[in-house]
Design a protein around this motif. Structure first.
Motif, PDB file in Angstrom:
ATOM      1  N   ASP A   1      34.391  48.772  38.122  1.00  0.00           N
ATOM      2  CA  ASP A   1      32.942  48.977  38.036  1.00  0.00           C
ATOM      3  C   ASP A   1      32.286  48.497  39.335  1.00  0.00           C
ATOM      4  N   PRO A   2      31.620  49.395  40.061  1.00  0.00           N
ATOM      5  CA  PRO A   2      31.009  48.972  41.330  1.00  0.00           C
ATOM      6  C   PRO A   2      29.963  47.876  41.160  1.00  0.00           C
ATOM      7  N   HIS A   3      29.307  47.823  39.999  1.00  0.00           N
ATOM      8  CA  HIS A   3      28.338  46.756  39.761  1.00  0.00           C
ATOM      9  C   HIS A   3      29.047  45.405  39.663  1.00  0.00           C
ATOM     10  N   ASN A   4      30.219  45.387  39.032  1.00  0.00           N
ATOM     11  CA  ASN A   4      30.990  44.150  38.978  1.00  0.00           C
ATOM     12  C   ASN A   4      31.462  43.727  40.363  1.00  0.00           C
ATOM     13  N   VAL A   5      31.956  44.690  41.134  1.00  0.00           N
ATOM     14  CA  VAL A   5      32.437  44.368  42.485  1.00  0.00           C
ATOM     15  C   VAL A   5      31.288  43.837  43.342  1.00  0.00           C
ATOM     16  N   GLY A   6      30.131  44.474  43.248  1.00  0.00           N
ATOM     17  CA  GLY A   6      28.976  43.998  44.014  1.00  0.00           C
ATOM     18  C   GLY A   6      28.559  42.596  43.606  1.00  0.00           C
ATOM     19  N   ALA A   7      28.535  42.345  42.290  1.00  0.00           N
ATOM     20  CA  ALA A   7      28.158  41.015  41.804  1.00  0.00           C
ATOM     21  C   ALA A   7      29.166  39.967  42.254  1.00  0.00           C
ATOM     22  N   ILE A   8      30.444  40.324  42.277  1.00  0.00           N
ATOM     23  CA  ILE A   8      31.480  39.393  42.736  1.00  0.00           C
ATOM     24  C   ILE A   8      31.299  39.079  44.220  1.00  0.00           C
ATOM     25  N   PHE A   9      31.015  40.074  45.034  1.00  0.00           N
ATOM     26  CA  PHE A   9      30.767  39.828  46.451  1.00  0.00           C
ATOM     27  C   PHE A   9      29.560  38.900  46.640  1.00  0.00           C
ATOM     28  N   ARG A  10      28.526  39.107  45.845  1.00  0.00           N
ATOM     29  CA  ARG A  10      27.336  38.252  45.975  1.00  0.00           C
ATOM     30  C   ARG A  10      27.678  36.798  45.638  1.00  0.00           C
ATOM     31  N   THR A  11      28.401  36.607  44.538  1.00  0.00           N
ATOM     32  CA  THR A  11      28.801  35.259  44.133  1.00  0.00           C
ATOM     33  C   THR A  11      29.725  34.633  45.169  1.00  0.00           C
ATOM     34  N   ALA A  12      30.662  35.430  45.697  1.00  0.00           N
ATOM     35  CA  ALA A  12      31.586  34.928  46.708  1.00  0.00           C
ATOM     36  C   ALA A  12      30.839  34.463  47.951  1.00  0.00           C
ATOM     37  N   GLY A  13      29.837  35.230  48.356  1.00  0.00           N
ATOM     38  CA  GLY A  13      29.035  34.829  49.505  1.00  0.00           C
ATOM     39  C   GLY A  13      28.265  33.547  49.242  1.00  0.00           C
ATOM     40  N   TYR A  14      27.802  33.368  48.019  1.00  0.00           N
ATOM     41  CA  TYR A  14      27.035  32.174  47.661  1.00  0.00           C
ATOM     42  C   TYR A  14      27.897  30.926  47.733  1.00  0.00           C
ATOM     43  N   PHE A  15      29.142  31.029  47.278  1.00  0.00           N
ATOM     44  CA  PHE A  15      30.019  29.863  47.230  1.00  0.00           C
ATOM     45  C   PHE A  15      30.919  29.708  48.463  1.00  0.00           C
ATOM     46  N   GLY A  16      30.734  30.554  49.455  1.00  0.00           N
ATOM     47  CA  GLY A  16      31.468  30.378  50.703  1.00  0.00           C
ATOM     48  C   GLY A  16      32.924  30.793  50.651  1.00  0.00           C
ATOM     49  N   VAL A  17      33.255  31.761  49.786  1.00  0.00           N
ATOM     50  CA  VAL A  17      34.625  32.269  49.724  1.00  0.00           C
ATOM     51  C   VAL A  17      35.030  32.811  51.095  1.00  0.00           C
ATOM     52  N   ARG A  18      36.285  32.579  51.478  1.00  0.00           N
ATOM     53  CA  ARG A  18      36.745  32.896  52.828  1.00  0.00           C
ATOM     54  C   ARG A  18      37.211  34.339  53.011  1.00  0.00           C
ATOM     55  N   GLY A  19      37.445  35.047  51.928  1.00  0.00           N
ATOM     56  CA  GLY A  19      37.867  36.432  52.050  1.00  0.00           C
ATOM     57  C   GLY A  19      38.169  37.018  50.694  1.00  0.00           C
ATOM     58  N   ILE A  20      38.021  38.326  50.585  1.00  0.00           N
ATOM     59  CA  ILE A  20      38.287  39.038  49.334  1.00  0.00           C
ATOM     60  C   ILE A  20      39.346  40.102  49.587  1.00  0.00           C
ATOM     61  N   LEU A  21      40.335  40.122  48.710  1.00  0.00           N
ATOM     62  CA  LEU A  21      41.404  41.121  48.732  1.00  0.00           C
ATOM     63  C   LEU A  21      41.160  42.111  47.600  1.00  0.00           C
ATOM     64  N   LEU A  22      41.141  43.393  47.930  1.00  0.00           N
ATOM     65  CA  LEU A  22      40.957  44.435  46.928  1.00  0.00           C
ATOM     66  C   LEU A  22      42.197  45.313  46.870  1.00  0.00           C
ATOM     67  N   SER A  23      42.578  45.701  45.661  1.00  0.00           N
ATOM     68  CA  SER A  23      43.685  46.644  45.513  1.00  0.00           C
ATOM     69  C   SER A  23      43.173  48.053  45.805  1.00  0.00           C
ATOM     70  N   GLU A  24      43.974  48.829  46.502  1.00  0.00           N
ATOM     71  CA  GLU A  24      43.522  50.154  46.943  1.00  0.00           C
ATOM     72  C   GLU A  24      43.426  51.142  45.785  1.00  0.00           C
ATOM     73  N   ARG A  25      44.388  51.091  44.870  1.00  0.00           N
ATOM     74  CA  ARG A  25      44.442  52.080  43.803  1.00  0.00           C
ATOM     75  C   ARG A  25      43.687  51.623  42.567  1.00  0.00           C
ATOM     76  N   ARG A  26      43.008  52.567  41.943  1.00  0.00           N
ATOM     77  CA  ARG A  26      42.300  52.333  40.680  1.00  0.00           C
ATOM     78  C   ARG A  26      41.298  51.194  40.786  1.00  0.00           C
ATOM     79  N   SER A  27      40.645  51.132  41.932  1.00  0.00           N
ATOM     80  CA  SER A  27      39.615  50.126  42.156  1.00  0.00           C
ATOM     81  C   SER A  27      38.344  50.815  42.624  1.00  0.00           C
ATOM     82  N   ALA A  28      37.222  50.172  42.383  1.00  0.00           N
ATOM     83  CA  ALA A  28      35.950  50.728  42.834  1.00  0.00           C
ATOM     84  C   ALA A  28      35.913  50.776  44.359  1.00  0.00           C
ATOM     85  N   SER A  29      35.451  51.883  44.890  1.00  0.00           N
ATOM     86  CA  SER A  29      35.234  51.970  46.331  1.00  0.00           C
ATOM     87  C   SER A  29      33.997  51.161  46.697  1.00  0.00           C
TER      88      SER A  29
END
Length: 234
Positions: free
Chosen positions: A95-123
């Motif tokens: 769900d792109p809304h979930n991915v976007g919300a996760i990126f926002r939270t990651a930015g808030y808490f200073g996460v150092r990087g996000i790994l996404l699986s290429e297949r069957r994942s939201a672009s």
């Protein structure tokens, strides 16, 4: 490829971090008193042209996607700052809304990087950027075809793999707060795949006290990151 962004915070974040990728901005004639005023000021500062639209028309910007980083760059980057020793992996979150919300939270808490699986994942669409509200600009990301191999590479770099599952025996409260963690979250319906779970050093659940037996993946991710980022050292 260009994205059409309609969240002024997403556009402002792109202007601050990579103004050359902001191709065009269209704003209504009067933006005073709105977040788009900051966008107009940033655009002027960085020499990005702003076209005016008619009264009542929606503001928007055309922006190139952020450059995808390699996972190798992310896990081997220097760690000598004060940010938490946290990374994220998304195992087929769709769900792109979930991915976007996760990126926002990651930015808030200073996460150092996000790994996404290429297949069957939201672009990483315009929706992801807009929901992230600047989070995609704040956190580097990599896209890998083989998630298990990427997890193994993180381990080689001294990072521990923390899986998440509502069926896990152990509560998140047992996770060592001062350990470098790659937090891995799974698909909205099926959770982490078997091979991903087998790659984890530990698997935890978010403890709850109510009758609802599961959380939205972006909410669960936020709780996990907050718990690990804010916990005092053991």
């Amino acid at each position: 490829m260009e994205l059409t962004l309609i969240n002024p915070h997403s556009v402002a974040a792109a202007l601050r971090s990579r103004p050359g990728d902001v191709r065009s901005i269209r704003l209504p004639s009067n933006v005073e008193g709105t977040p788009w005023r900051d966008v107009a000021s940033l655009a002027e500062k960085h020499g990005v042209a702003v076209a005016r639209k008619g009264v009542g028309e929606h503001a928007e910007a055309r922006v190139r996607p952020r450059r995808v980083t390699t996972w190798e760059e992310i896990v081997t980057a220097p760690r000598d700052d004060d940010r938490p020793q946290l990374w994220l992996a998304l195992d087929q979150v769709q769900d792109p809304h979930n991915v976007g919300a996760i990126f926002r939270t990651a930015g808030y808490f200073g996460v150092r990087g996000i790994l996404l699986s290429e297949r069957r994942s939201a672009s990483l669409t315009s929706t992801v950027y807009d929901v992230a509200s600047g989070g995609v600009e704040a956190v580097p990301h990599a896209i890998e075809t083989n998630l298990r191999r990427a997890i193994d590479r993180a381990k080689e770099a001294g990072i521990w793999a923390l899986g998440t599952s509502e069926h896990a025996k152990d509560s998140l409260q047992l996770a060592a707060p001062d350990r470098p963690w790659l937090v891995i979250v799974g698909n909205e319906e099926s959770g982490l795949r078997r091979l991903t779970l087998e790659s984890c050093d530990a698997v935890y659940r978010v403890p709850g006290a109510g009758t609802v037996d599961s959380l939205n993946v972006s909410v669960a991710t936020g709780i996990m990151l907050a718990s690990l980022a804010l916990a005092p050292p053991s």
